[in-house]
Design a protein around this motif. Structure first.
Motif, PDB file in Angstrom:
ATOM      1  N   VAL A 146       0.997  -1.217  -0.163  1.00 55.49           N
ATOM      2  CA  VAL A 146       0.120   0.036  -0.001  1.00 55.49           C
ATOM      3  C   VAL A 146       0.892   1.263   0.045  1.00 55.49           C
ATOM      4  O   VAL A 146       1.699   1.483   0.839  1.00 55.49           O
ATOM      5  N   LEU A 147       0.846   2.100  -1.069  1.00 54.98           N
ATOM      6  CA  LEU A 147       1.568   3.567  -0.878  1.00 54.98           C
ATOM      7  C   LEU A 147       0.650   4.497  -0.184  1.00 54.98           C
ATOM      8  O   LEU A 147       1.518   5.289   0.490  1.00 54.98           O
ATOM      9  N   PHE A 148      -0.553   4.532  -0.019  1.00 55.24           N
ATOM     10  CA  PHE A 148      -1.191   5.354   0.740  1.00 55.24           C
ATOM     11  C   PHE A 148      -2.954   5.091   0.802  1.00 55.24           C
ATOM     12  O   PHE A 148      -3.251   4.279   0.056  1.00 55.24           O
ATOM     13  N   GLY A 149      -3.424   5.435   1.922  1.00 55.60           N
ATOM     14  CA  GLY A 149      -4.820   5.104   2.124  1.00 55.60           C
ATOM     15  C   GLY A 149      -5.766   6.293   2.353  1.00 55.60           C
ATOM     16  O   GLY A 149      -5.289   7.372   1.525  1.00 55.60           O
ATOM     17  N   ASP A 150      -6.706   6.140   2.803  1.00 54.84           N
ATOM     18  CA  ASP A 150      -7.603   7.380   2.994  1.00 54.84           C
ATOM     19  C   ASP A 150      -7.951   8.031   1.629  1.00 54.84           C
ATOM     20  O   ASP A 150      -8.040   9.191   1.487  1.00 54.84           O
ATOM     21  N   VAL A 151      -8.489   6.948   0.827  1.00 50.06           N
ATOM     22  CA  VAL A 151      -8.796   7.466  -0.411  1.00 50.06           C
ATOM     23  C   VAL A 151     -10.396   6.843  -0.568  1.00 50.06           C
ATOM     24  O   VAL A 151     -10.803   5.761  -0.513  1.00 50.06           O
ATOM     25  N   VAL A 152     -11.343   7.941  -0.550  1.00 50.93           N
ATOM     26  CA  VAL A 152     -12.573   7.590  -0.600  1.00 50.93           C
ATOM     27  C   VAL A 152     -13.157   6.696  -1.660  1.00 50.93           C
ATOM     28  O   VAL A 152     -13.790   5.539  -1.588  1.00 50.93           O
ATOM     29  N   HIS A 153     -12.745   7.242  -3.019  1.00 54.87           N
ATOM     30  CA  HIS A 153     -13.171   6.601  -4.269  1.00 54.87           C
ATOM     31  C   HIS A 153     -12.082   6.914  -5.188  1.00 54.87           C
ATOM     32  O   HIS A 153     -11.810   7.431  -5.944  1.00 54.87           O
ATOM     33  N   ALA A 154     -11.417   5.570  -5.025  1.00 59.91           N
ATOM     34  CA  ALA A 154      -9.970   5.575  -6.000  1.00 59.91           C
ATOM     35  C   ALA A 154     -10.444   5.329  -7.452  1.00 59.91           C
ATOM     36  O   ALA A 154     -11.229   4.541  -7.966  1.00 59.91           O
ATOM     37  N   ASN A 155      -9.817   6.349  -8.535  1.00 64.34           N
ATOM     38  CA  ASN A 155     -10.172   6.288  -9.839  1.00 64.34           C
ATOM     39  C   ASN A 155      -9.147   6.343 -10.707  1.00 64.34           C
ATOM     40  O   ASN A 155      -8.119   5.758 -10.415  1.00 64.34           O
ATOM     41  N   GLY A 156      -9.023   7.254 -11.462  1.00 58.45           N
ATOM     42  CA  GLY A 156      -7.870   7.539 -12.489  1.00 58.45           C
ATOM     43  C   GLY A 156      -6.503   7.612 -11.612  1.00 58.45           C
ATOM     44  O   GLY A 156      -6.311   8.248 -10.702  1.00 58.45           O
ATOM     45  N   VAL A 157      -5.611   6.895 -12.339  1.00 57.28           N
ATOM     46  CA  VAL A 157      -4.138   6.986 -11.698  1.00 57.28           C
ATOM     47  C   VAL A 157      -3.109   7.230 -12.767  1.00 57.28           C
ATOM     48  O   VAL A 157      -3.452   6.678 -14.038  1.00 57.28           O
ATOM     49  N   ALA A 158      -2.220   7.916 -12.449  1.00 62.88           N
ATOM     50  CA  ALA A 158      -0.828   7.993 -13.614  1.00 62.88           C
ATOM     51  C   ALA A 158       0.340   8.132 -12.808  1.00 62.88           C
ATOM     52  O   ALA A 158       0.203   8.648 -11.595  1.00 62.88           O
ATOM     53  N   CYS A 159       1.454   7.509 -13.500  1.00 62.10           N
ATOM     54  CA  CYS A 159       2.596   7.609 -12.960  1.00 62.10           C
ATOM     55  C   CYS A 159       3.650   8.024 -13.753  1.00 62.10           C
ATOM     56  O   CYS A 159       3.774   8.056 -14.653  1.00 62.10           O
ATOM     57  N   THR A 160       4.456   9.009 -13.232  1.00 59.74           N
ATOM     58  CA  THR A 160       5.666   9.601 -13.968  1.00 59.74           C
ATOM     59  C   THR A 160       6.571   8.473 -14.359  1.00 59.74           C
ATOM     60  O   THR A 160       6.801   7.309 -13.839  1.00 59.74           O
ATOM     61  N   PRO A 161       7.242   8.544 -15.501  1.00 59.73           N
ATOM     62  CA  PRO A 161       7.815   7.543 -16.106  1.00 59.73           C
ATOM     63  C   PRO A 161       9.004   6.902 -15.167  1.00 59.73           C
ATOM     64  O   PRO A 161       9.214   5.778 -15.164  1.00 59.73           O
ATOM     65  N   ASP A 162       9.551   7.492 -14.162  1.00 60.18           N
ATOM     66  CA  ASP A 162      10.392   7.346 -13.217  1.00 60.18           C
ATOM     67  C   ASP A 162       9.994   6.854 -11.939  1.00 60.18           C
ATOM     68  O   ASP A 162      10.555   5.995 -11.140  1.00 60.18           O
ATOM     69  N   GLY A 163       8.657   6.756 -12.103  1.00 56.78           N
ATOM     70  CA  GLY A 163       8.192   6.459 -10.794  1.00 56.78           C
ATOM     71  C   GLY A 163       8.080   7.122  -9.664  1.00 56.78           C
ATOM     72  O   GLY A 163       7.631   6.863  -8.337  1.00 56.78           O
ATOM     73  N   GLY A 164       8.518   8.262  -9.662  1.00 54.16           N
ATOM     74  CA  GLY A 164       8.715   9.073  -8.568  1.00 54.16           C
ATOM     75  C   GLY A 164       7.487   9.818  -8.057  1.00 54.16           C
ATOM     76  O   GLY A 164       7.506  10.146  -6.965  1.00 54.16           O
ATOM     77  N   THR A 165       6.615  10.165  -8.891  1.00 56.59           N
ATOM     78  CA  THR A 165       5.237  10.699  -8.634  1.00 56.59           C
ATOM     79  C   THR A 165       4.227  10.274  -9.085  1.00 56.59           C
ATOM     80  O   THR A 165       4.175   9.594 -10.231  1.00 56.59           O
ATOM     81  N   VAL A 166       3.071   9.788  -8.329  1.00 55.42           N
ATOM     82  CA  VAL A 166       1.824   9.207  -8.496  1.00 55.42           C
ATOM     83  C   VAL A 166       0.792  10.049  -8.448  1.00 55.42           C
ATOM     84  O   VAL A 166       0.620  10.690  -7.313  1.00 55.42           O
ATOM     85  N   TYR A 167       0.037  10.322  -9.642  1.00 51.98           N
ATOM     86  CA  TYR A 167      -1.372  10.850  -9.431  1.00 51.98           C
ATOM     87  C   TYR A 167      -2.726   9.972  -9.350  1.00 51.98           C
ATOM     88  O   TYR A 167      -2.640   8.885  -9.927  1.00 51.98           O
TER      89      TYR A 167
END
Length: 270
Positions: A135-156
């Motif tokens: 688990v990277l993080f919790g407290d997500v009411v309704h997880a939906n779209g996700v994107a990651c920078t190519p280096d894996g450093g930032t996740v949206y």
């Protein structure tokens, strides 16, 4: 801006993903099934009936990883392989990959289409080849779209009900939330080559967020219920829900061309 309707008539079109051969995969969350649009425009069903598929990622070994009750690796002429199962998860929604081929997927802890269901926040998970799911993080009411920078450093990650886009710095374990309540409810998303995030807003079109979190562009597709999007170069594919009076725009897949290309998307290696 010119829009082309590639397919229509689905309950809730979602998860647009460009395959290695240039065809487009997408799902129907409510009606069921994963479908493919080939270079001629022909639509075929790749996986019949499977419901709740909010995300698809092409797999380096052939086929693709898709969400639903579990994360599955689906290949032609082979039994589906379970990539991730977690007890207590009602379903997995959208997903993405990083350059190492790890998969990031949002866990739903309640039936999001049941208005009487007790809301239980979920999490964002990461699974990689040889790694324990985490688990990277919790407290997500309704997880939906996700994107990651190519280096894996930032996740949206879109939290649709909270009307936030979560920005997570993986190395620092730091999270910040961008409030989009003035714009709408964020859904699917994709990164462009300049590092900006294009976010589908339910009933609000598409917004482009700069790396600093500012909205510098809005796009209004012809269908009012925007669910997700993906890039193929400068071509932008958009999926929509069935909430419109125009039958040709109900649960459809749209295509247009924009002035910036999408960021590279790596294949899954899990």
């Amino acid at each position: 801006m010119d829009w082309e309707v590639l397919a229509h008539g689905y309950g809730l079109a979602e998860a647009p993903t460009v395959d290695a051969d240039g065809s487009l995969l997408f799902s129907d969350v409510l009606g069921g099934g994963i479908h493919r649009i080939d270079a001629t425009g022909r639509v075929t069903t790749v996986v019949p009936k499977r419901r709740g598929v909010g995300g698809i990622a092409i797999h380096a070994g052939g086929g693709f990883v898709c969400s639903g009750r579990d994360l599955l690796h689906v290949r032609a002429n082979a039994e589906p392989r379970t990539v991730l199962h977690v007890d207590g998860v009602a379903g997995w929604n959208d997903l993405c990959t990083d350059a190492a081929g790890r998969v990031y997927a949002g866990a739903l802890r309640f039936a999001v289409f049941d208005p009487d269901a007790e809301v239980v926040p979920g999490e964002l998970w990461r699974v990689g080849s040889g790694d324990e799911p985490a688990v990277l993080f919790g407290d997500v009411v309704h997880a939906n779209g996700v994107a990651c920078t190519p280096d894996g450093g930032t996740v949206y990650l879109s939290d649709t009900r909270a009307q936030h886009v979560i920005v997570f710095d993986v190395a620092r374990g730091a999270r910040r939330d961008i409030d989009l309540s003035a714009l709408g409810h964020p859904d699917g998303m994709a990164l462009d080559e300049e590092g900006a995030v294009w976010v589908a807003l339910v009933a609000g079109g598409i917004a482009r967020l700069t790396p600093a979190g500012d909205v510098d562009r809005r796009i209004e597709p012809p269908s009012a219920f925007t669910t997700s999007l993906c890039f193929d170069g400068r071509d932008l594919y958009v999926t929509t829900g069935g909430h419109t009076h125009d039958p040709e725009l109900r649960g459809c897949v749209l295509r247009t061309t924009v002035d910036v290309a999408g960021a590279p998307v790596a294949a899954a290696r899990v």
